[in-house]
Design an enzyme around this catalytic site. Structure first.
Site, PDB file in Angstrom:
ATOM      1  N   GLU A 176      39.450  23.453  -8.555  1.00  0.00           N
ATOM      2  CA  GLU A 176      38.104  23.154  -8.044  1.00  0.00           C
ATOM      3  C   GLU A 176      38.061  22.051  -7.144  1.00  0.00           C
ATOM      4  OE1 GLU A 176      35.165  22.075 -10.614  1.00  0.00           O
ATOM      5  OE2 GLU A 176      33.656  22.168  -9.413  1.00  0.00           O
ATOM      6  N   ASP A 230      35.980   0.650 -13.876  1.00  0.00           N
ATOM      7  CA  ASP A 230      34.812   0.464 -12.878  1.00  0.00           C
ATOM      8  C   ASP A 230      34.353  -0.954 -13.331  1.00  0.00           C
ATOM      9  OD1 ASP A 230      32.213   0.069 -11.962  1.00  0.00           O
ATOM     10  OD2 ASP A 230      32.228   2.078 -11.671  1.00  0.00           O
ATOM     11  N   ASP A 234      39.538   6.176 -15.068  1.00  0.00           N
ATOM     12  CA  ASP A 234      38.673   5.570 -14.061  1.00  0.00           C
ATOM     13  C   ASP A 234      37.973   4.207 -14.488  1.00  0.00           C
ATOM     14  OD1 ASP A 234      36.449   5.025 -12.405  1.00  0.00           O
ATOM     15  OD2 ASP A 234      35.086   6.598 -13.201  1.00  0.00           O
TER      16      ASP A 234
END
Ligand SMILES: [Zn+2]
Length: 419
Positions: free
Chosen positions: A44, A111, A109
């Site tokens: 995807e 951040d 991830d």
């Protein structure tokens, strides 16, 4: 550098996808050698278009088709999702429950906004060269653990384009990991626990796990320059009280009384650290004091990587693709060279507009040199821009995977020859 204007994107993106995006090596990465049938086709992609129009479940029969589609659609942002059981474009026509994400890279991830309670220089989406050290520490701590403790090999570290970093772990075995295994890995890599209401987020006791000891070793290399000098975390009573709140009461009062007599954060830290180290000297005082690791706990609470577990756990979770543009800053999400991690400067990362200017300048030079008038099709135009070194890092990563894969295939065919 001039402020980036997102209004220019419709003009810049066609140039970016036609002349700058490294389609070739990108396709080699996600094809994974073509070893598993339809692996690329079942992947995807999702595109963010103008005005936040979001297209999920895009898929392509080949990297070449993806390239053509990118050049046609010119997405503001590209996200990569999982490899599914069926072609993602058919997700709504497939019997309920049978359309499932099967494989994906293990992703992390990190951040900067998750560090707001321990940054003094910036908050929320802002970053500066001072707090960027937190990302450097995060990469060092996690990369060491991934390789040495979890035994993974192929890690791609990518600057997100704004205020964080992503990691893509691409080993064949890891891409098959279940959500449970992924969650276990994140759990292993997590030391800072609790939300905004939790004062003390790191709690250590003996025996100290080797992972903690090694992580402290990494943090120690940056702590003085980053936390004591850069953030000045013991610079004023208001600041040191935040640190002393993490220290057991029996030590807190003494330090509170001594801190004002010291000149700066470095000296105050020496005092705190020395006191804690004395509690840990084996055999001294015959059990008089309990070993205290408050100095380590402070270092880890202020510097240890903070992961978003949901991003890593979900196989179907989407993550911004390498070489996607950040639609707000215009910066390209570029792979990071771990050999030169300390020199990585997020503010030096090219933006889509700076790259297009570089292209203009380069083609201007060439036309003068050769008198060319007809614009050629420049397949490797990025090589003439400051994107080139980042593409090189990406190529080295993909080449290493290909090298290992070839070795593995040879080994297997040798084995077959023997029998
Ligand atoms: Zn900052």
């Amino acid at each position: 550098m001039a402020e980036f204007d997102p209004a220019a994107l419709p003009e810049l993106l066609p140039v970016f996808y036609r002349r700058l995006f490294p389609h070739g090596v990108y396709g080699r990465w996600l094809g994974y050698g073509g070893v598993v049938k339809n692996y690329f086709q079942l992947r995807e992609f999702s595109f963010t278009l103008r005005d936040d129009v979001y297209l999920r479940f895009q898929c392509f029969s080949s990297p070449q088709e993806l390239e053509r589609e990118l050049q046609k659609v010119n997405p503001y942002k590209i996200d990569i999702g999982a490899v599914y059981s069926h072609r993602p474009s058919q997700h709504s026509t497939i019997r309920l429950g049978t359309f499932q994400p099967r494989e994906k890279e293990l992703v992390f991830d990190i951040d900067m906004t998750d560090y707001d309670d321990v940054r003094t220089c910036c908050s929320s989406a802002e970053i500066c060269s001072k707090c960027w050290t937190l990302m450097t520490i995060a990469v060092c701590v996690l990369d060491r653990a991934l390789v040495e403790d979890l035994g993974v090999r192929h890690r791609l570290w990518v600057y997100s384009g704004r205020r964080g970093v992503h990691c893509w772990v691409c080993d064949d075995t890891v891409r098959k990991w279940s959500p449970t295994l992924r969650a276990a890995a994140v759990e292993y890599l997590t030391l800072v626990k609790g939300g905004a209401e939790t004062v003390k987020k790191v709690n250590l006791s003996e025996p100290i796990h080797p992972f903690i000891r090694r992580s402290v070793n990494v943090v120690e290399q940056y702590f003085e320059a980053y936390a004591l000098e850069g953030q000045d975390i013991l610079g004023s009573p208001e600041r040191w009280n935040k640190v002393l709140a993490l220290v057991p009461e029996e030590h807190r009062e003494v330090l509170q009384a001594e801190f004002p007599k010291k000149r700066d954060s470095v000296q105050r830290w020496e005092l705190l650290k020395g006191r804690m180290e004395r509690t840990r000297v084996s055999g001294s005082g015959a059990g008089k004091s309990t070993p205290c690791y408050a100095d380590w706990e402070v270092m880890l609470q202020f510097c240890f990587p903070r992961l978003d577990i949901n991003v890593s756990k979900g196989v179907g979770h989407l993550l911004k693709s390498p070489f996607s543009v950040h639609p707000k800053t215009g910066r390209i999400s570029v792979p990071m060279d771990l050999q030169r991690l300390d020199q990585f400067d997020p503010f030096a990362v090219p933006t889509i507009s700076s790259l297009c200017q570089e292209l203009d300048a380069a083609s201007g030079d060439r036309e003068q040199d050769s008198g060319e008038t007809e614009p050629k099709r420049h397949v490797r135009d990025y090589k003439r821009t400051s994107l080139a070194p980042y593409v090189r890092v990406f190529e080295q990563f993909v080449e290493e995977m290909e090298h290992v894969r070839r070795g593995e295939l040879l080994r297997r065919s040798d084995l077959q020859g023997d029998f």
